[in-house]
Design an enzyme around this catalytic site. Structure first.
Site, short mmCIF file in Angstrom:
data_model
loop_
_atom_site.label_atom_id
_atom_site.label_comp_id
_atom_site.label_asym_id
_atom_site.label_seq_id
_atom_site.Cartn_x
_atom_site.Cartn_y
_atom_site.Cartn_z
CG ASP A 134 -2.05 1.00 1.09
OD1 ASP A 134 -2.41 1.35 -0.05
OD2 ASP A 134 -2.59 1.43 2.13
CG HIS A 141 -4.24 10.71 2.43
ND1 HIS A 141 -5.28 10.70 3.33
CD2 HIS A 141 -3.39 9.71 2.82
CE1 HIS A 141 -5.07 9.73 4.22
NE2 HIS A 141 -3.93 9.13 3.94
CD GLU A 207 -6.19 4.65 4.56
OE1 GLU A 207 -5.55 3.81 3.93
OE2 GLU A 207 -5.68 5.45 5.37
CD GLU A 209 -5.48 2.85 -0.15
OE1 GLU A 209 -4.72 2.13 -0.82
OE2 GLU A 209 -5.31 3.10 1.06
CG ASP A 241 -5.70 0.07 3.25
OD1 ASP A 241 -5.72 -1.10 3.64
OD2 ASP A 241 -4.78 0.86 3.55
NE ARG A 245 -7.92 6.93 9.36
CZ ARG A 245 -7.21 6.66 8.26
NH1 ARG A 245 -5.96 6.24 8.36
NH2 ARG A 245 -7.74 6.80 7.08
CD GLN A 248 -2.97 4.62 10.69
OE1 GLN A 248 -4.19 4.62 10.51
NE2 GLN A 248 -2.15 5.04 9.77
CE LYS A 261 -3.50 2.25 7.46
NZ LYS A 261 -4.26 3.08 6.55
CB THR A 265 -7.67 -4.77 2.28
OG1 THR A 265 -6.74 -4.44 3.31
CG2 THR A 265 -7.53 -3.76 1.15
CD GLU A 381 -7.61 12.77 3.96
OE1 GLU A 381 -7.79 11.56 3.73
OE2 GLU A 381 -7.09 13.55 3.14
MN MN Z 1 -4.05 2.82 2.78
#
Ligand code: MN
Length: 430
Positions: A134, A141, A207, A209, A241, A245, A248, A261, A265, A381
């Site tokens: 990834d 971002h 996420e 992606e 993904d 948070r 993380q 993570k 996915t 975000e």
């Molecule tokens: Mn990612």
């Protein structure tokens, strides 16, 4: 005629006006109640063309000989054959689906067997994914995250403009669209707490992606050069993904993301061949400073391409559906072309140290955030760390993803003559 020719029509009812016209032809792996063995198919309108049936009827024999590439669980074998084989197969499949070709159109028995209604197809992962990487290739971002967790003046870390930053993800927990996702548990620590606590993640995020699957790959020790990188890109797929948070934040120092993570996915089951995206190719953002030489296509080998390689105009959407809502509500619209680093640069960088890629490896882009607040690619975000909750039509608001929420990602290319849907990436949190 070229498979991307806008004048091409298919005999398959409804295909021409759908997001899966004959110019699209994405690959996937499926099984049916009638035949539970996984095999490769191509989406055309509301049908899946069973390539195993066509292969066994000899329609690829002049291309691949006795080698069977489509009666497999996974596209890996086909991916390993390389760009020329992909071009030939795409040409052949296009010919067989054309309105003016009677081979399949007029063979009722073969047609009946080969054209599977979409409802009857149970979609699986498109490949046996050996390795998943990834990246972190959206400048917006990286900037947004830097603003939130450091400060706006030093939002980008010093390496970001020089290196397509990435990390090794986990392939075993990649699931096809529609698979429910269980909220992960783990260690988190509040800023003012003395010790961490254990429990369900409270800051669960998506996420937005896109990823690409690699072709033949390279031998250990031999890098893929940027000028040959595009020939290694089999096709692209949508990727969610999922990220925890709070987990993380506590775990990522100093080795990067781990359990935040790798719990899930989600990918779209459809892989759109790079060839189908060619009419939508475009250049990415200007790169300043100029990247190091191995990240630029030499002038003599560019053939009209930008130094960084091509990117594509792929429109992206994220919608959220809560249990109280009647319909999904679009919370973000972004575009693949906003990515700073191109797929070719990611490939060249990934292998420059000699690291080998194999057929069916998945390389994802990182969260694709556009320049405006309504084009950001994560809840972190969009709701700016919880400071600006997203208001939903049901009267609810969201800072992060709640149990029972479904995240729906869509991607499409829009041209003057046709539209290409890149499928959906759907996941509900339990
Ligand atoms: Mn990612």
């Amino acid at each position: 005629m070229h498979p991307n020719d806008p004048a091409l029509k298919s005999f398959v009812p409804g295909a021409d006006d759908s997001g899966f016209p004959i110019q699209n032809l994405p690959y996937g792996v499926f099984r049916t109640p009638a035949d539970d063995k996984p095999r490769v198919g191509v989406r055309i309108g509301e049908h899946v063309l069973d390539l195993k049936v066509l292969e066994h009827a000899g329609h690829f024999e002049d291309l691949f000989g006795d080698t069977h590439v489509f009666c497999k669980w996974g596209l890996n074998r086909f991916m390993s054959l390389g760009a020329e084989a992909w071009t030939n197969a795409r040409q052949r499949i296009s010919e067989l689906l054309r309105a003016d070709n009677g081979t399949l159109r007029d063979n009722a028995a073969l047609r009946e067997q080969a054209l599977v209604p979409l409802e009857a197809a149970h979609m699986l992962l498109p490949a046996e994914i050996g390795d998943y990487t990834d990246f972190y290739s959206s400048k917006q971002h990286a900037y947004n995250v830097g603003c939130m967790f450091r400060d706006p003046k030093n939002a980008l870390l010093p390496n970001w403009l020089w290196i397509p930053v990435g990390y090794h993800g986990r392939a075993s927990s990649i699931v096809p669209s529609g698979t429910p996702v269980r909220r992960p548990r783990g260690q988190t620590k509040a800023d003012d707490a003395e010790a961490p606590t254990f429990g369900p993640s409270r800051l669960l995020d998506f996420e937005l992606e896109m990823g690409f699957f690699t072709g033949p790959g390279n031998t250990l020790g031999e890098p893929i050069t940027i000028e040959s990188a595009e020939r290694q890109i089999f096709g692209v797929t949508l990727v969610n993904d999922w990220s925890a948070r709070d987990i993380q934040k506590w775990e990522y120092v100093p080795l990067g993301p781990f359990l935040a993570k790798n719990f899930a996915t989600t990918v779209s089951p459809w892989v759109t061949p790079r060839a189908a995206l060619e009419p939508f190719r475009t250049t990415g953002p200007e790169q300043d400073p100029q990247p190091l030489e191995y990240l630029r296509i030499p002038e003599s080998k560019r053939d009209g391409a930008p130094a960084a390689g091509w990117t594509y105009d792929i429109k992206l959407e994220v919608a959220l559906q809560t249990e109280k809502q009647r319909e999904p509500f679009v919370i973000s619209r972004s575009n693949f072309k906003h990515l700073y680093w191109t797929m070719a640069q990611q490939l060249a960088h990934h292998t420059v140290n000699g690291c080998n890629l194999r057929p069916g490896d998945l390389l994802a882009s990182g969260t694709i955030s556009g320049p405006t607040p309504d084009s950001y690619g994560s809840m972190l975000e969009l709701a700016w760390r919880g400071e600006r909750p997203i208001q939903l039509p049901s009267g609810e608001e969201r800072k992060f993803i709640q149990d029972g929420d479904t995240v729906i990602m869509r991607a499409y290319c829009e041209g003057p003559a046709y539209r290409l849907d890149l499928g959906e990436c759907v996941g509900r949190i339990m």
